[in-house]
Motif scaffolding. Structure first.
Motif, PDB file in Angstrom:
ATOM      1  N   THR A 135       0.718  -1.176  -0.062  1.00 45.80           N
ATOM      2  CA  THR A 135       0.048  -0.018  -0.047  1.00 45.80           C
ATOM      3  C   THR A 135       0.765   1.282   0.004  1.00 45.80           C
ATOM      4  O   THR A 135       0.477   2.473  -0.515  1.00 45.80           O
ATOM      5  CB  THR A 135      -0.891  -0.091   1.371  1.00 45.80           C
ATOM      6  OG1 THR A 135      -0.218  -0.015   2.412  1.00 45.80           O
ATOM      7  CG2 THR A 135      -1.923  -1.090   1.222  1.00 45.80           C
ATOM      8  N   ASP A 136       2.084   1.237   0.755  1.00 47.27           N
ATOM      9  CA  ASP A 136       2.867   2.379   0.608  1.00 47.27           C
ATOM     10  C   ASP A 136       3.352   2.930  -0.544  1.00 47.27           C
ATOM     11  O   ASP A 136       3.743   2.366  -1.538  1.00 47.27           O
ATOM     12  CB  ASP A 136       4.366   2.080   1.569  1.00 47.27           C
ATOM     13  CG  ASP A 136       3.729   1.809   2.975  1.00 47.27           C
ATOM     14  OD1 ASP A 136       2.739   2.229   3.458  1.00 47.27           O
ATOM     15  OD2 ASP A 136       4.694   0.934   3.753  1.00 47.27           O
ATOM     16  N   GLY A 137       2.853   4.280  -0.793  1.00 51.38           N
ATOM     17  CA  GLY A 137       3.181   4.845  -2.207  1.00 51.38           C
ATOM     18  C   GLY A 137       2.566   4.165  -3.364  1.00 51.38           C
ATOM     19  O   GLY A 137       2.750   4.629  -4.546  1.00 51.38           O
ATOM     20  N   GLN A 138       1.569   3.446  -3.273  1.00 50.71           N
ATOM     21  CA  GLN A 138       0.875   2.594  -4.157  1.00 50.71           C
ATOM     22  C   GLN A 138      -0.352   3.722  -4.593  1.00 50.71           C
ATOM     23  O   GLN A 138      -1.101   4.554  -3.796  1.00 50.71           O
ATOM     24  CB  GLN A 138       0.392   1.338  -3.959  1.00 50.71           C
ATOM     25  CG  GLN A 138       1.443   0.456  -3.749  1.00 50.71           C
ATOM     26  CD  GLN A 138       2.236   0.055  -4.860  1.00 50.71           C
ATOM     27  OE1 GLN A 138       1.670  -0.011  -6.002  1.00 50.71           O
ATOM     28  NE2 GLN A 138       3.756   0.215  -4.662  1.00 50.71           N
ATOM     29  N   TYR A 139      -0.890   3.222  -5.755  1.00 53.77           N
ATOM     30  CA  TYR A 139      -2.069   3.960  -6.355  1.00 53.77           C
ATOM     31  C   TYR A 139      -3.375   2.975  -6.114  1.00 53.77           C
ATOM     32  O   TYR A 139      -3.292   1.740  -6.057  1.00 53.77           O
ATOM     33  CB  TYR A 139      -2.267   4.233  -7.782  1.00 53.77           C
ATOM     34  CG  TYR A 139      -1.198   5.526  -8.130  1.00 53.77           C
ATOM     35  CD1 TYR A 139      -1.822   6.713  -7.948  1.00 53.77           C
ATOM     36  CD2 TYR A 139       0.151   5.333  -8.413  1.00 53.77           C
ATOM     37  CE1 TYR A 139      -1.092   8.015  -8.153  1.00 53.77           C
ATOM     38  CE2 TYR A 139       0.780   6.436  -8.518  1.00 53.77           C
ATOM     39  CZ  TYR A 139       0.375   7.611  -8.340  1.00 53.77           C
ATOM     40  OH  TYR A 139       1.301   8.700  -8.649  1.00 53.77           O
ATOM     41  N   PHE A 140      -4.488   3.525  -5.614  1.00 50.05           N
ATOM     42  CA  PHE A 140      -5.501   2.865  -5.373  1.00 50.05           C
ATOM     43  C   PHE A 140      -5.768   1.969  -6.474  1.00 50.05           C
ATOM     44  O   PHE A 140      -6.244   2.043  -7.665  1.00 50.05           O
ATOM     45  CB  PHE A 140      -6.773   3.755  -5.092  1.00 50.05           C
ATOM     46  CG  PHE A 140      -8.062   2.981  -4.503  1.00 50.05           C
ATOM     47  CD1 PHE A 140      -8.260   2.574  -3.264  1.00 50.05           C
ATOM     48  CD2 PHE A 140      -8.967   2.796  -5.709  1.00 50.05           C
ATOM     49  CE1 PHE A 140      -9.293   1.753  -3.141  1.00 50.05           C
ATOM     50  CE2 PHE A 140     -10.418   2.029  -5.157  1.00 50.05           C
ATOM     51  CZ  PHE A 140     -10.444   1.527  -3.950  1.00 50.05           C
ATOM     52  N   ASP A 141      -6.373   0.519  -5.984  1.00 48.03           N
ATOM     53  CA  ASP A 141      -6.725  -0.415  -7.003  1.00 48.03           C
ATOM     54  C   ASP A 141      -7.785  -1.162  -6.310  1.00 48.03           C
ATOM     55  O   ASP A 141      -7.563  -1.703  -5.079  1.00 48.03           O
ATOM     56  CB  ASP A 141      -5.505  -1.327  -7.277  1.00 48.03           C
ATOM     57  CG  ASP A 141      -5.973  -2.513  -8.213  1.00 48.03           C
ATOM     58  OD1 ASP A 141      -6.869  -2.558  -8.646  1.00 48.03           O
ATOM     59  OD2 ASP A 141      -5.099  -3.441  -8.215  1.00 48.03           O
ATOM     60  N   MET A 156     -11.801   6.132   3.531  1.00 51.08           N
ATOM     61  CA  MET A 156     -11.858   7.441   3.516  1.00 51.08           C
ATOM     62  C   MET A 156     -11.098   7.963   2.434  1.00 51.08           C
ATOM     63  O   MET A 156     -10.171   7.490   1.921  1.00 51.08           O
ATOM     64  CB  MET A 156     -11.100   7.867   4.772  1.00 51.08           C
ATOM     65  CG  MET A 156     -11.738   7.437   5.930  1.00 51.08           C
ATOM     66  SD  MET A 156     -10.624   8.015   7.709  1.00 51.08           S
ATOM     67  CE  MET A 156     -11.089   9.546   7.535  1.00 51.08           C
ATOM     68  N   GLN A 157     -11.617   9.171   2.107  1.00 46.32           N
ATOM     69  CA  GLN A 157     -11.176  10.082   1.087  1.00 46.32           C
ATOM     70  C   GLN A 157     -10.602  11.326   1.725  1.00 46.32           C
ATOM     71  O   GLN A 157     -11.240  11.893   2.395  1.00 46.32           O
ATOM     72  CB  GLN A 157     -11.990  10.406  -0.215  1.00 46.32           C
ATOM     73  CG  GLN A 157     -11.757   9.208  -1.031  1.00 46.32           C
ATOM     74  CD  GLN A 157     -12.613   9.841  -2.369  1.00 46.32           C
ATOM     75  OE1 GLN A 157     -13.296  10.781  -2.477  1.00 46.32           O
ATOM     76  NE2 GLN A 157     -12.071   9.330  -3.468  1.00 46.32           N
ATOM     77  N   VAL A 158      -9.181  11.800   1.639  1.00 49.11           N
ATOM     78  CA  VAL A 158      -8.926  12.794   2.325  1.00 49.11           C
ATOM     79  C   VAL A 158      -7.984  13.824   1.202  1.00 49.11           C
ATOM     80  O   VAL A 158      -7.724  13.280   0.200  1.00 49.11           O
ATOM     81  CB  VAL A 158      -7.992  12.614   3.428  1.00 49.11           C
ATOM     82  CG1 VAL A 158      -8.530  11.698   4.434  1.00 49.11           C
ATOM     83  CG2 VAL A 158      -6.649  11.637   2.914  1.00 49.11           C
ATOM     84  N   GLU A 159      -7.589  14.892   1.771  1.00 52.74           N
ATOM     85  CA  GLU A 159      -6.754  15.808   0.706  1.00 52.74           C
ATOM     86  C   GLU A 159      -5.550  16.220   1.401  1.00 52.74           C
ATOM     87  O   GLU A 159      -5.628  16.861   2.418  1.00 52.74           O
ATOM     88  CB  GLU A 159      -7.430  17.039   0.481  1.00 52.74           C
ATOM     89  CG  GLU A 159      -8.601  16.988  -0.596  1.00 52.74           C
ATOM     90  CD  GLU A 159      -9.240  18.377  -1.065  1.00 52.74           C
ATOM     91  OE1 GLU A 159      -8.356  19.248  -1.257  1.00 52.74           O
ATOM     92  OE2 GLU A 159     -10.406  18.198  -1.297  1.00 52.74           O
ATOM     93  N   GLY A 162       1.196  16.885  -0.806  1.00 48.76           N
ATOM     94  CA  GLY A 162       2.446  15.767  -1.258  1.00 48.76           C
ATOM     95  C   GLY A 162       1.980  14.396  -1.690  1.00 48.76           C
ATOM     96  O   GLY A 162       2.635  13.416  -1.770  1.00 48.76           O
ATOM     97  N   PHE A 163       0.719  14.149  -1.870  1.00 52.56           N
ATOM     98  CA  PHE A 163       0.120  12.933  -2.424  1.00 52.56           C
ATOM     99  C   PHE A 163      -0.588  13.343  -3.627  1.00 52.56           C
ATOM    100  O   PHE A 163      -1.328  14.237  -3.956  1.00 52.56           O
ATOM    101  CB  PHE A 163      -0.838  12.320  -1.601  1.00 52.56           C
ATOM    102  CG  PHE A 163      -0.037  11.621  -0.179  1.00 52.56           C
ATOM    103  CD1 PHE A 163       0.373  10.468  -0.456  1.00 52.56           C
ATOM    104  CD2 PHE A 163      -0.245  12.192   0.992  1.00 52.56           C
ATOM    105  CE1 PHE A 163       1.009   9.915   0.878  1.00 52.56           C
ATOM    106  CE2 PHE A 163       0.565  11.767   2.135  1.00 52.56           C
ATOM    107  CZ  PHE A 163       1.052  10.319   1.743  1.00 52.56           C
ATOM    108  N   GLU A 164      -0.545  12.439  -4.857  1.00 55.65           N
ATOM    109  CA  GLU A 164      -1.209  12.601  -5.999  1.00 55.65           C
ATOM    110  C   GLU A 164      -2.590  11.995  -5.861  1.00 55.65           C
ATOM    111  O   GLU A 164      -3.035  11.389  -4.687  1.00 55.65           O
ATOM    112  CB  GLU A 164      -0.618  11.882  -7.137  1.00 55.65           C
ATOM    113  CG  GLU A 164       0.937  12.407  -7.398  1.00 55.65           C
ATOM    114  CD  GLU A 164       1.355  11.665  -8.547  1.00 55.65           C
ATOM    115  OE1 GLU A 164       0.803  11.168  -9.346  1.00 55.65           O
ATOM    116  OE2 GLU A 164       2.649  11.663  -8.703  1.00 55.65           O
ATOM    117  N   SER A 165      -3.466  12.391  -6.961  1.00 53.63           N
ATOM    118  CA  SER A 165      -4.691  11.995  -6.732  1.00 53.63           C
ATOM    119  C   SER A 165      -4.972  10.349  -6.962  1.00 53.63           C
ATOM    120  O   SER A 165      -4.245   9.869  -7.657  1.00 53.63           O
ATOM    121  CB  SER A 165      -5.679  12.739  -8.076  1.00 53.63           C
ATOM    122  OG  SER A 165      -6.832  12.254  -7.963  1.00 53.63           O
ATOM    123  N   ASN A 166      -5.857   9.891  -5.934  1.00 58.79           N
ATOM    124  CA  ASN A 166      -5.959   8.527  -6.063  1.00 58.79           C
ATOM    125  C   ASN A 166      -4.830   7.688  -5.633  1.00 58.79           C
ATOM    126  O   ASN A 166      -4.714   6.535  -5.694  1.00 58.79           O
ATOM    127  CB  ASN A 166      -6.362   8.105  -7.509  1.00 58.79           C
ATOM    128  CG  ASN A 166      -7.231   6.971  -7.602  1.00 58.79           C
ATOM    129  OD1 ASN A 166      -8.103   6.743  -6.613  1.00 58.79           O
ATOM    130  ND2 ASN A 166      -7.340   6.200  -8.639  1.00 58.79           N
TER     131      ASN A 166
END
Length: 186
Positions: free
Chosen positions: A136-142, A150-153, A156-160
């Motif tokens: 999960t670390d540094g991965q994009y949502f699959d 949860m969805q947060v803003e 330092g993180f890209e979308s998704n």
């Protein structure tokens, strides 16, 4: 001389009888050949063709059944430990929580060290069975591997992109047993 005539007469009678039997056999053969009509021959041919087609279908169905059964057995062997692994995942989670506790006492540190040994041993056994942690670390949502809780803003993180892992996910060989529960950046 009379004996010769008698023998000759008997021979002639035997020959005549044989000729009559031969003629009657030929007539019978002709009658049997004409008794079987062309329609009956076609009906028998159609029935033979139908039986042959049904035999081929049954053989194909049997082959398909055999192949399907073989695949099911292979899948059962491949994932035989899935139910046990599913039951052990909460135990693994509890070990991880117990190991996160900070202790100052020397006796308590001994207990934590013992727990850490048991945890590593349990994790090794699960890995030997083909269980792996879902990254999960540094991965994009699959959605096939992760469950967005949860969805947060976050800066330092890209979308998704996954921001934080709430609960680890695991898979057995190539099958997801438990998806990772994650926070995802919008």
């Amino acid at each position: 001389m009379q004996e010769k005539d008698v023998n000759q007469n008997e021979q002639e009678e035997v020959i005549e009888d044989a000729e009559q039997e031969l003629v009657s056999d030929e007539e019978t053969a002709t009658v049997t050949q004409t008794d079987v009509s062309e329609e009956e021959i076609q009906a028998l041919q159609a029935e033979k063709d139908d039986l042959q087609n049904r035999l081929l279908r049954v053989q194909a169905e049997y082959d398909n059944f055999r192949k399907r059964t073989k695949k099911e057995k292979e899948a059962d062997l491949k994932y035989k430990s899935q139910s046990v692994v599913t039951e052990l995942l909460p135990v693994l989670d509890n070990f991880e929580r117990a190991l996160q506790v900070e202790v100052d006492d020397q006796a308590a540190k001994g207990v934590v060290d013992g727990l850490a040994m048991v945890y590593r041993q349990l994790k090794t056994v699960l890995e030997n069975e083909g269980v792996s942690e879902i990254e999960t670390d540094g991965q994009y949502f699959d959605p096939n591997l992760h469950q967005a809780v949860m969805q947060v803003e976050e800066e330092g993180f890209e979308s998704n992109q996954i921001v934080d892992t709430m609960q680890k996910g695991y898979q057995l060989k190539d099958r997801v047993i438990r998806p990772a529960m994650v926070k995802v950046n919008q």
